[in-house]
Scaffold this motif. Structure first.
Motif, short mmCIF file in Angstrom:
data_model
loop_
_atom_site.label_atom_id
_atom_site.label_comp_id
_atom_site.label_asym_id
_atom_site.label_seq_id
_atom_site.Cartn_x
_atom_site.Cartn_y
_atom_site.Cartn_z
N ALA A 661 -7.80 -11.16 -7.26
CA ALA A 661 -6.34 -11.03 -7.22
C ALA A 661 -5.70 -11.23 -8.59
O ALA A 661 -4.66 -10.64 -8.89
N THR A 662 -6.32 -12.07 -9.43
CA THR A 662 -5.72 -12.33 -10.75
C THR A 662 -5.77 -11.09 -11.65
O THR A 662 -5.12 -11.07 -12.68
N THR A 663 -6.53 -10.07 -11.25
CA THR A 663 -6.59 -8.83 -12.05
C THR A 663 -5.59 -7.80 -11.56
O THR A 663 -5.56 -6.68 -12.08
N LEU A 664 -4.76 -8.15 -10.58
CA LEU A 664 -3.85 -7.18 -9.95
C LEU A 664 -2.40 -7.65 -10.09
O LEU A 664 -1.80 -8.12 -9.11
N PRO A 665 -1.81 -7.56 -11.27
CA PRO A 665 -0.46 -8.11 -11.48
C PRO A 665 0.63 -7.38 -10.71
O PRO A 665 1.72 -7.91 -10.53
N ASP A 666 0.36 -6.16 -10.23
CA ASP A 666 1.39 -5.40 -9.53
C ASP A 666 1.21 -5.40 -8.01
O ASP A 666 1.80 -4.58 -7.32
N VAL A 667 0.38 -6.30 -7.54
CA VAL A 667 0.10 -6.37 -6.11
C VAL A 667 0.58 -7.71 -5.57
O VAL A 667 0.40 -8.75 -6.21
N THR A 668 1.20 -7.71 -4.38
CA THR A 668 1.60 -8.95 -3.73
C THR A 668 0.40 -9.49 -2.95
O THR A 668 -0.06 -8.84 -2.00
N VAL A 669 -0.10 -10.65 -3.36
CA VAL A 669 -1.26 -11.25 -2.72
C VAL A 669 -0.79 -12.50 -1.98
O VAL A 669 -0.19 -13.40 -2.57
N THR A 670 -1.09 -12.57 -0.69
CA THR A 670 -0.62 -13.67 0.14
C THR A 670 -1.79 -14.36 0.82
O THR A 670 -2.35 -13.83 1.79
N PRO A 671 -2.21 -15.53 0.31
CA PRO A 671 -3.24 -16.29 1.02
C PRO A 671 -2.62 -16.97 2.24
O PRO A 671 -1.51 -17.50 2.17
N GLY A 672 -3.30 -16.92 3.37
CA GLY A 672 -2.82 -17.58 4.58
C GLY A 672 -3.93 -18.42 5.19
O GLY A 672 -4.83 -18.87 4.49
N LYS A 673 -3.86 -18.64 6.49
CA LYS A 673 -4.88 -19.42 7.18
C LYS A 673 -6.10 -18.54 7.41
O LYS A 673 -6.11 -17.69 8.30
N GLU A 674 -7.14 -18.74 6.59
CA GLU A 674 -8.38 -17.98 6.67
C GLU A 674 -8.14 -16.49 6.54
O GLU A 674 -8.79 -15.67 7.19
N VAL A 675 -7.18 -16.13 5.69
CA VAL A 675 -6.84 -14.73 5.48
C VAL A 675 -6.23 -14.57 4.09
O VAL A 675 -5.54 -15.48 3.60
N VAL A 676 -6.52 -13.45 3.43
CA VAL A 676 -5.87 -13.12 2.16
C VAL A 676 -5.41 -11.67 2.26
O VAL A 676 -6.23 -10.78 2.50
N GLU A 677 -4.11 -11.44 2.12
CA GLU A 677 -3.57 -10.08 2.23
C GLU A 677 -3.16 -9.56 0.87
O GLU A 677 -2.51 -10.24 0.08
N PHE A 678 -3.55 -8.30 0.59
CA PHE A 678 -3.21 -7.60 -0.64
C PHE A 678 -2.27 -6.45 -0.27
O PHE A 678 -2.69 -5.50 0.40
N SER A 679 -1.00 -6.54 -0.66
CA SER A 679 -0.03 -5.51 -0.32
C SER A 679 0.43 -4.78 -1.57
O SER A 679 0.80 -5.42 -2.57
N VAL A 680 0.40 -3.45 -1.52
CA VAL A 680 0.85 -2.67 -2.68
C VAL A 680 2.34 -2.40 -2.61
O VAL A 680 2.91 -1.78 -3.51
N VAL A 681 2.99 -2.86 -1.53
CA VAL A 681 4.44 -2.76 -1.40
C VAL A 681 5.02 -4.16 -1.50
O VAL A 681 4.60 -5.08 -0.80
N HIS A 682 5.99 -4.33 -2.37
CA HIS A 682 6.55 -5.66 -2.62
C HIS A 682 7.62 -5.97 -1.57
O HIS A 682 8.76 -5.52 -1.66
N THR A 683 7.21 -6.71 -0.57
CA THR A 683 8.15 -7.15 0.45
C THR A 683 7.69 -8.50 0.96
O THR A 683 6.67 -9.03 0.52
N SER A 684 8.45 -9.09 1.84
CA SER A 684 8.10 -10.39 2.41
C SER A 684 8.84 -10.55 3.71
O SER A 684 9.78 -9.80 4.03
#
Length: 758
Positions: A661-684
């Motif tokens: 994830a540290t190599t992807l500055p334009d991606v929203t990365v969200t660690p959760g409970k036993e899950v890591v999501e990589f989103s190419v759309v910046h939303t929340s």
């Protein structure tokens, strides 16, 4: 020591985190427990610092496995004991800390042992320390973590308390990158340490070794001793400062003891008990293979064999404080040292006097001062040492400006105490020559050297060391403190039922409402198989009923893909479904203003499609390497699920994903409970709920969430809004409930209250 049962305050300006608490327990004749201040430089340093803050705390192990005592106060500090089981002592402390890290960090004088089970215990125990420390620091407070046993703690605390200033100090050496590279999980150690704002080491060489390891193994940008740490995904980059802070002693207190007439008399008695020799040579060490005791005894034995020292005139005292005697390498060392001492005494000791007086036990501070005052020469011949405070204690004990310090160039103290007789202890001939030189040194030369040594030690005491570190940390942590996230609740305790009911009553009276909720962990208990999820039918029923009431809009906002969310909830069109953390929005009721929802950010371009394909392929490679790990694809995101991973696979897969994830500055990365999501759309979820509130023209909204992804909603709440966190942990929510059952009860209560308005 005066103690009170529990701390009055759980929000402390300064929190120290160390393997041990600064006190030891002592059982009184009546069976009661008394806490006695532990000896040691760190305790002394922190006592002086704690006096300068409004509220100070110390987190550490109380020294006995099993159930720890409840938090208590002692000498103006709030103490928070951490639980260690006997298995933790064996695996985390004796194992990974002292049979893996200690020998590796001390130049592999003894071969380190690598056991995966030890690492698991080290990881889990560090998490326990972090979980104990994070809740007790005040907003924007300072947390200072100490030593090699807790190298993962800074990052773990930062994940919970990004508002805090976090410092780390390593009391032992840090090895060259060539040696450090041998360590399994080496990058996890580096990233753990880089959770701090400021990392301190004893010597400049240690700082340079650490920076070199970060540059080579992590590939991070380094400017001098400042490291640029990439944020995860779109998170901002942080700067971590590395500096050298050589630790010291309470030199004034040690020096003052030499004025005590009882101690002076004890020093004279010690020499008399040894037969009033012309010269007394002293070694004081923990019984550890890094201290060079074997080399020292070998040199002493050869000097006696060669007739260069007369045992009738010169006596050596070797104090070897017991240490880690459950670790095999230490048991072997003790046997070897005792055999060597026995051989030397058998061959060279005159009648009634030892050639080497061997003392395998501890001495109190007063006795140690008397020993230092009685010694003409002190040998500090460590093969590798972070600092070695014995050298400084000897200097502080000699206001008479007499005595000679023979000091290993591989001890951190050698960087400061340049007027000592410096020696390479691996070279036995050089060590023998240094001992002879020290024994023959004229008083004038001794005085000149000791004057220089005392100036260094007396001017740079342990209090100065602590204040210097914290002053630098204050500046290093300013950037982190400037972005303090909202934290309204800490810990795990649910809010009072009457407080929740009062909030629901006020909310139910508002004319136009938006009621929104997360799905997993709120309306449905979390399960290993995501497809086997069983939502609470009564909770969903309450939401359906609420959606039919006048002036009420209802939405489910989930990390699940929209299609998946629809399949598991089967909600009517009156309930809005929002999937993929806000990246997907389902059909809207006709009365909701669809044009208000800004969907422009949700559009997928060919570039985003290509980026998402690359991310998905990489996550699948990670999943293949860790059985049980799965990759879910969404229209705008790829998700790594580790809940079903086998063994330690979940932890390892998550580490690999976050490193990627540290190599992807334009991606929203969200660690959760036993899950890591990589989103190419910046939303929340926060953006989604805000848009829904505007689209429904609501006067206030209520939101239920349980995960870190829900914090973006909680943080947006205004005074009239109601936020409920399901489960424990620091949160921006204003209220906390225990579980999914409590969530159902909240929705049912809200349905009843709103119905009464009709």
């Amino acid at each position: 020591m005066p103690t009170t049962p529990t701390p009055k305050d759980r929000s402390h300006e300064l929190v120290v985190v160390a393997n041990r608490l600064p006190v030891d327990s002592r059982t009184l004749p009546d069976g009661a427990t008394e806490w006695v201040t532990s000896p040691g430089g760190l305790v002394t340093a922190m006592e002086s610092v704690m006096r300068t803050v409004d509220s100070g705390a110390w987190v550490g192990w109380a020294g006995s496995p099993g159930e720890p005592p409840a938090p208590f106060e002692a000498d103006g500090m709030s103490l928070y004991p951490v639980r260690l089981e006997q298995e933790d002592v064996e695996r985390y402390y004796e194992g990974y800390s002292n049979a893996t890290l200690w020998p590796l960090y001390h130049d592999v004088i003894v071969d380190p042992e690598f056991h995966r089970g030890w690492w698991d215990s080290y990881l889990a125990t560090n998490r326990r320390f972090a979980d104990s420390a994070a809740p007790v620091a005040a907003p924007g407070g300072t947390i200072w973590v100490h030593d090699y046993q807790l190298q993962l703690v800074p990052r773990m605390i930062r994940e919970k308390r990004s508002d805090a200033r976090i410092g780390f100090f390593n009391h032992i050496p840090f090895p060259s990158v060539e040696l450090f590279s041998q360590l399994p999980k080496r990058n996890s150690i580096l990233r753990g340490l880089l959770g701090a704002d400021l990392i301190g080491f004893q010597r400049e060489s240690d700082s340079l070794n650490f920076v070199a390891a970060v540059r080579k193994l992590l590939g991070y940008h380094v400017d001098g001793l400042t490291i640029s740490v990439p944020g995860v995904g779109a998170a901002p980059m942080r700067e971590v400062e590395v500096r050298t802070f050589p630790i010291s002693i309470d030199s004034s207190a040690v020096s003052a003891l030499t004025e005590d007439e009882e101690i002076r008399e004890r020093a004279r008695a010690l020499r008399h008990d040894l037969g009033d020799p012309a010269k007394v040579v002293l070694g004081v060490d923990r019984l550890d293979y890094t201290k060079g005791i074997r080399h020292r005894l070998k040199a002493w034995g050869e000097l006696l064999d060669d007739g260069l020292i007369d045992p009738h005139d010169t006596v050596m005292i070797q104090v070897a404080t017991p240490s880690r005697e459950r670790v095999e390498a230490y048991r072997q060392l003790r046997d070897e040292v005792e055999l060597t001492v026995g051989r030397i005494n058998g061959e060279h000791a005159p009648l009634g006097r030892p050639a080497v007086s061997y003392q395998h036990h501890s001495f109190d501070r007063r006795e140690m001062t008397a020993l230092f005052m009685a010694a003409d020469v002190v040998l500090v011949t460590a093969l590798r040492d972070g600092m070695n405070l014995v050298a400084k204690e000897y200097v502080a004990s000699r206001p008479d400006l007499q005595g000679v310090l023979v000091l290993s160039e591989f001890a951190g103290a050698a960087d400061e105490l340049r007027a000592a007789v410096l020696v390479n202890p691996h070279d036995i001939d050089e060590l023998k020559s240094a001992i002879l030189r020290a024994l023959a040194m004229p008083e004038e030369e001794q005085e000149e050297a000791m004057r220089s040594l005392r100036h260094q030690v007396m001017e740079n005491d342990v209090q100065s060391w602590a204040h210097d570190f914290l002053e630098h940390l204050e500046h290093a942590g300013r950037e982190a403190q400037a972005a303090v996230p909202v934290v309204r609740l800490r810990g795990d305790e649910p809010s009072a039922p009457e407080e929740i009911d009062e909030a629901l009553r006020a909310f139910a009276d508002v004319p136009r409402l938006l009621i929104a909720s997360d799905f997993d962990g709120v309306l449905a208990p979390i399960v290993e198989d995501r497809d086997a999820v069983q939502p609470d039918a009564e909770a969903l029923g309450a939401l359906r009923d609420l959606a039919e009431m006048p002036g009420v809009a209802v939405a489910l906002v989930s990390g699940r893909a929209l299609e998946d969310l629809d399949r598991h909830t089967q909600m009517p069109s009156s309930v809005v479904l929002v999937g993929s953390h806000g990246a997907e929005v389902g059909a809207l009721p006709p009365w909701m203003q669809a044009e208000v929802l800004d969907r422009s950010a949700l559009s997928m371009t060919p570039e985003k499609e290509e980026l998402l394909a690359t991310i998905t392929a990489t996550l699948r490679r990670i999943a293949r390497a860790h059985p049980g790990t799965e990759v879910e694809t969404k229209p705008t995101a790829a998700v790594l699920h580790t809940r079903s991973a086998r063994g330690r696979g979940g932890i390892n897969a998550t580490e690999s994903a976050l490193e990627y994830a540290t190599t992807l500055p334009d991606v929203t990365v969200t660690p959760g409970k036993e899950v890591v999501e990589f989103s190419v759309v910046h939303t929340s979820k926060g953006v989604a709920v805000d848009a829904l509130a505007r689209a429904s023209a609501s006067d206030a909204w209520l939101y239920l969430g349980d995960d870190v992804t829900d914090e973006s909603v909680f943080a947006e709440a205004e005074e009239q809004d109601v936020t409920l966190k399901v489960g424990g942990g620091d949160t921006a929510a204003a209220l906390r409930i225990a579980d999914t059952v409590a969530a159902r009860e909240v929705l049912q209560r809200l349905r009843k209250l709103r119905g009464e308005q009709g």
